[in-house]
Design an enzyme around this catalytic site. Sequence first.
Site, PDB file in Angstrom:
ATOM      1  N   PHE A 145      40.396  41.664  32.456  1.00 44.12           N
ATOM      2  CA  PHE A 145      40.094  43.082  32.728  1.00 44.12           C
ATOM      3  C   PHE A 145      41.090  44.022  32.068  1.00 44.12           C
ATOM      4  CE2 PHE A 145      42.943  45.011  35.922  1.00 44.12           C
ATOM      5  CZ  PHE A 145      43.652  43.911  36.374  1.00 44.12           C
ATOM      6  N   LYS A 146      42.228  43.482  31.640  1.00 44.93           N
ATOM      7  CA  LYS A 146      43.202  44.239  30.853  1.00 44.93           C
ATOM      8  C   LYS A 146      44.085  43.214  30.144  1.00 44.93           C
ATOM      9  CE  LYS A 146      46.869  46.029  32.961  1.00 44.93           C
ATOM     10  NZ  LYS A 146      47.826  46.619  33.918  1.00 44.93           N
TER      11      LYS A 146
ATOM     12  N   CYS B 258      40.695  45.950  42.218  1.00 46.02           N
ATOM     13  CA  CYS B 258      40.998  46.970  43.229  1.00 46.02           C
ATOM     14  C   CYS B 258      40.372  48.351  43.039  1.00 46.02           C
ATOM     15  CB  CYS B 258      42.508  47.104  43.364  1.00 46.02           C
ATOM     16  SG  CYS B 258      43.221  45.611  44.056  1.00 46.02           S
TER      17      CYS B 258
ATOM     18  N   PHE C 109      52.039  48.738  44.827  1.00 46.31           N
ATOM     19  CA  PHE C 109      51.539  49.549  43.714  1.00 46.31           C
ATOM     20  C   PHE C 109      51.639  48.837  42.361  1.00 46.31           C
ATOM     21  CE2 PHE C 109      52.871  52.717  46.939  1.00 46.31           C
ATOM     22  CZ  PHE C 109      51.660  53.396  47.089  1.00 46.31           C
ATOM     23  N   LEU C 110      51.979  47.543  42.359  1.00 44.96           N
ATOM     24  CA  LEU C 110      52.129  46.864  41.064  1.00 44.96           C
ATOM     25  C   LEU C 110      50.799  46.816  40.329  1.00 44.96           C
ATOM     26  CD1 LEU C 110      50.785  43.768  40.955  1.00 44.96           C
ATOM     27  CD2 LEU C 110      52.687  43.268  42.437  1.00 44.96           C
TER      28      LEU C 110
ATOM     29  N   PHE D 237      42.985  58.236  42.351  1.00 41.72           N
ATOM     30  CA  PHE D 237      43.449  59.198  41.330  1.00 41.72           C
ATOM     31  C   PHE D 237      43.569  58.524  39.953  1.00 41.72           C
ATOM     32  CE2 PHE D 237      45.227  63.384  42.908  1.00 41.72           C
ATOM     33  CZ  PHE D 237      44.487  63.395  44.082  1.00 41.72           C
TER      34      PHE D 237
HETATM   35  P1  NAD Z   1      44.125  37.221  46.069  1.00 48.64           P
HETATM   36  O1  NAD Z   1      42.714  36.910  46.371  1.00 48.64           O
HETATM   37  O2  NAD Z   1      44.703  36.860  44.749  1.00 48.64           O
HETATM   38  O3  NAD Z   1      45.080  36.529  47.164  1.00 48.64           O
HETATM   39  C1  NAD Z   1      44.838  36.520  48.529  1.00 48.64           C
HETATM   40  C2  NAD Z   1      45.229  35.154  49.091  1.00 48.64           C
HETATM   41  O4  NAD Z   1      45.150  35.193  50.521  1.00 48.64           O
HETATM   42  C3  NAD Z   1      44.298  34.017  48.647  1.00 48.64           C
HETATM   43  O5  NAD Z   1      45.048  33.022  47.974  1.00 48.64           O
HETATM   44  C4  NAD Z   1      43.698  33.493  49.964  1.00 48.64           C
HETATM   45  O6  NAD Z   1      43.478  32.089  49.973  1.00 48.64           O
HETATM   46  C5  NAD Z   1      44.761  33.900  50.964  1.00 48.64           C
HETATM   47  N1  NAD Z   1      44.289  33.965  52.354  1.00 48.64           N
HETATM   48  C6  NAD Z   1      43.180  34.559  52.850  1.00 48.64           C
HETATM   49  N2  NAD Z   1      43.119  34.407  54.195  1.00 48.64           N
HETATM   50  C7  NAD Z   1      44.228  33.720  54.556  1.00 48.64           C
HETATM   51  C8  NAD Z   1      44.740  33.254  55.814  1.00 48.64           C
HETATM   52  N3  NAD Z   1      44.109  33.490  56.962  1.00 48.64           N
HETATM   53  N4  NAD Z   1      45.905  32.553  55.816  1.00 48.64           N
HETATM   54  C9  NAD Z   1      46.563  32.313  54.654  1.00 48.64           C
HETATM   55  N5  NAD Z   1      46.133  32.720  53.445  1.00 48.64           N
HETATM   56  C10 NAD Z   1      44.973  33.426  53.383  1.00 48.64           C
HETATM   57  O7  NAD Z   1      44.306  38.770  46.332  1.00 48.64           O
HETATM   58  P2  NAD Z   1      45.396  39.763  45.688  1.00 48.64           P
HETATM   59  O8  NAD Z   1      44.928  40.231  44.357  1.00 48.64           O
HETATM   60  O9  NAD Z   1      46.751  39.157  45.828  1.00 48.64           O
HETATM   61  O10 NAD Z   1      45.268  41.001  46.677  1.00 48.64           O
HETATM   62  C11 NAD Z   1      45.751  40.931  48.007  1.00 48.64           C
HETATM   63  C12 NAD Z   1      45.753  42.333  48.588  1.00 48.64           C
HETATM   64  O11 NAD Z   1      46.647  43.161  47.837  1.00 48.64           O
HETATM   65  C13 NAD Z   1      44.404  43.037  48.539  1.00 48.64           C
HETATM   66  O12 NAD Z   1      44.280  43.826  49.691  1.00 48.64           O
HETATM   67  C14 NAD Z   1      44.502  43.923  47.310  1.00 48.64           C
HETATM   68  O13 NAD Z   1      43.701  45.069  47.424  1.00 48.64           O
HETATM   69  C15 NAD Z   1      45.969  44.320  47.330  1.00 48.64           C
HETATM   70  N6  NAD Z   1      46.543  44.638  46.016  1.00 48.64           N
HETATM   71  C16 NAD Z   1      46.268  43.889  44.921  1.00 48.64           C
HETATM   72  C17 NAD Z   1      46.871  44.173  43.694  1.00 48.64           C
HETATM   73  C18 NAD Z   1      46.607  43.354  42.459  1.00 48.64           C
HETATM   74  O14 NAD Z   1      47.106  43.723  41.409  1.00 48.64           O
HETATM   75  N7  NAD Z   1      45.857  42.273  42.515  1.00 48.64           N
HETATM   76  C19 NAD Z   1      47.806  45.219  43.619  1.00 48.64           C
HETATM   77  C20 NAD Z   1      48.078  45.967  44.760  1.00 48.64           C
HETATM   78  C21 NAD Z   1      47.449  45.661  45.962  1.00 48.64           C
HETATM   79  C1  UGA Z   2      45.897  49.166  39.493  1.00 53.21           C
HETATM   80  C2  UGA Z   2      46.977  50.230  39.688  1.00 53.21           C
HETATM   81  O1  UGA Z   2      47.456  50.653  38.406  1.00 53.21           O
HETATM   82  C3  UGA Z   2      48.136  49.677  40.514  1.00 53.21           C
HETATM   83  O2  UGA Z   2      49.081  50.726  40.771  1.00 53.21           O
HETATM   84  C4  UGA Z   2      47.589  49.148  41.839  1.00 53.21           C
HETATM   85  O3  UGA Z   2      48.629  48.571  42.605  1.00 53.21           O
HETATM   86  C5  UGA Z   2      46.539  48.103  41.555  1.00 53.21           C
HETATM   87  O4  UGA Z   2      45.481  48.691  40.751  1.00 53.21           O
HETATM   88  C6  UGA Z   2      45.881  47.564  42.789  1.00 53.21           C
HETATM   89  O5  UGA Z   2      45.851  48.193  43.810  1.00 53.21           O
HETATM   90  O6  UGA Z   2      45.325  46.468  42.606  1.00 53.21           O
HETATM   91  P1  UGA Z   2      45.587  47.069  37.899  1.00 53.21           P
HETATM   92  O7  UGA Z   2      44.167  47.156  38.335  1.00 53.21           O
HETATM   93  O8  UGA Z   2      46.275  45.770  37.988  1.00 53.21           O
HETATM   94  O9  UGA Z   2      46.476  48.110  38.728  1.00 53.21           O
HETATM   95  O10 UGA Z   2      45.709  47.553  36.373  1.00 53.21           O
HETATM   96  P2  UGA Z   2      45.634  49.008  35.672  1.00 53.21           P
HETATM   97  O11 UGA Z   2      46.675  49.048  34.638  1.00 53.21           O
HETATM   98  O12 UGA Z   2      45.608  50.096  36.645  1.00 53.21           O
HETATM   99  O13 UGA Z   2      44.225  48.954  34.930  1.00 53.21           O
HETATM  100  C7  UGA Z   2      43.009  48.985  35.650  1.00 53.21           C
HETATM  101  C8  UGA Z   2      41.854  49.078  34.682  1.00 53.21           C
HETATM  102  O14 UGA Z   2      41.811  50.360  34.050  1.00 53.21           O
HETATM  103  C9  UGA Z   2      41.916  48.057  33.551  1.00 53.21           C
HETATM  104  O15 UGA Z   2      40.628  47.571  33.282  1.00 53.21           O
HETATM  105  C10 UGA Z   2      42.442  48.874  32.382  1.00 53.21           C
HETATM  106  O16 UGA Z   2      42.097  48.347  31.148  1.00 53.21           O
HETATM  107  C11 UGA Z   2      41.753  50.201  32.643  1.00 53.21           C
HETATM  108  N1  UGA Z   2      42.432  51.356  32.004  1.00 53.21           N
HETATM  109  C12 UGA Z   2      43.697  51.670  32.331  1.00 53.21           C
HETATM  110  C13 UGA Z   2      41.729  52.139  31.093  1.00 53.21           C
HETATM  111  O17 UGA Z   2      40.555  51.869  30.791  1.00 53.21           O
HETATM  112  N2  UGA Z   2      42.361  53.221  30.527  1.00 53.21           N
HETATM  113  C14 UGA Z   2      43.636  53.552  30.848  1.00 53.21           C
HETATM  114  O18 UGA Z   2      44.144  54.554  30.306  1.00 53.21           O
HETATM  115  C15 UGA Z   2      44.321  52.762  31.769  1.00 53.21           C
END
Ligand code: NAD
Ligand code: UGA
Length: 458
Positions: A337-338, A275, A161-162, A225
Amino acid sequence: MSFEKNILCIGAGYVGGPTMAMIAYKCPRYRVTVVDIDPERIAQWNSDDLPIYEPGLDEVVKAARGKNLFFSTEVETGIRESEIIFVSVNTPTKTFGAGAGMAADLQYWDKTARQIRKYSKSNKIIVEKSTLPVKTAQAMERILTSADNGIRFDVLSNPEFLAEGTAIRDLEDPDRVLIGSTQTPNGLKARDVLVEIYSNWIRGERIITSNIWSSELSKLVANAFLAQRISSINSISALCEKADADVEEVARAVGMDSRVGNKFLNASVGFGGSCFKKDILNLVYLCRYYDLKEVADYWEGVVRINDYQKERFILNMLNVMFNTLANKRICLFGFAFKADTGDTRESPAIFAAKRLIEERASVVITDPKALKNAMKDLRDVAGELSYVEDPYEASAGCSAIAVMTEWAIYADLDYKKIYRSMAKPAFIFDGRNILDHEKLFEIGFNVFPIGKPGLTHF
Ligand code: NAD
Ligand code: UGA
């Protein structure tokens, strides 16, 4: 030195890197290895210049790297030597075939499951960290057990959830950690192993457990949500502009109701990030798959309003700048994006830059951390685009500034100096409502915030 547990994470991205760094930092008794198929990314994780910008990340990585935190491309060795494997690979929206543009593309996930099956020589706990459609754990388990080699795999769901920009704080002190498991004795045993890992630094009441399908679904619903709140306030911002109301005043009045809460009610130029859109579309796809048309349409509306908000921002610029942007220099303040991240995935600034180029404007982009990514995002766009790190230099000679990212530095600039250097009449479109609009107006700018009447000199 021998370690109490060997933990592996497959995928060294925005989630894999920081989450594993935090586990290693908090649990020196565990050996944590993060592997990726991208050698460049791994080299960056092993260098002084980490592949992602995240406040506080450098310190955490540097404290643990080389001691009990390792980054490597050796996927096979990593799998063989670990008892617990987090899978944190990317799960983007599918761009081809059935469900294109909506469903999750599970090819990286599927490939990982096959790699785990191939290289495992002992029982493993597999932890889904990636965000996945509900029921993915079942598919994972089927792939893993199809080898029938006597190795036991227990699959858990532990969604992350980060939020970017606050990842370290979120990991250190999360609102909750969710662990979903099957309710069998082995499933519950595996769940307890993961609970024990998090218990090293997170209070017991914050670690919640559930059945595995609820856990998978909770992640999609949590993002839906959160995004819904932004689309709700953004839709109201359009009405405020027409009705001479102020969206910040409305948000304050509504958010002070403790049942609603005051967070995540900042009207903006639209939400971005890798996401929100992907996860909502994934939810919509699931609902359609289960024949829940009304539910699907309801959630799809969140994405529709976001697209509307992004387009509305550009149309407003066009409208107030005398219905033509052709040959005008427009400066985008921020491309991430933020704030506090260099990530530009699905940034509203990408949409804005492309639309402004379509209107034949000349676009100047400035951002403290995201210029490299901006260049990659726009490399195929034909038009007048430039990238300038210094916001004063970037805005000089421009007719308009559009604030796309809420970087704190933009609130503190010398706008008198900026005004003097710009073409007149000079416009500011504050897509984040972070500037002092009255003051800018007094300086001479025509000011257009989100969800408030514009302040114009004509
Ligand atoms: P990302 O694209 O930054 O990282 C994914 C990594 O996986 C890449 O470096 C890629 O090379 C590697 N990879 C892919 N296939 C592989 C394999 N077979 N073996 C080894 N490495 C492999 O993606 P991310 O932003 O870290 O997101 C990862 C997941 O976490 C997604 O499902 C996303 O929805 C979820 N998520 C992301 C965030 C966020 O803030 N970015 C927050 C919560 C959840
Ligand atoms: C979001 C969720 O907050 C995380 O809990 C979740 O883990 C993550 O998606 C994920 O699954 O990747 P993130 O996308 O990193 O995190 O950042 P947010 O702070 O949620 O912002 C998302 C977008 O909404 C940004 O473009 C931000 O600027 C925008 N935003 C946020 C608004 O326009 N208004 C607000 O009040 C809050």
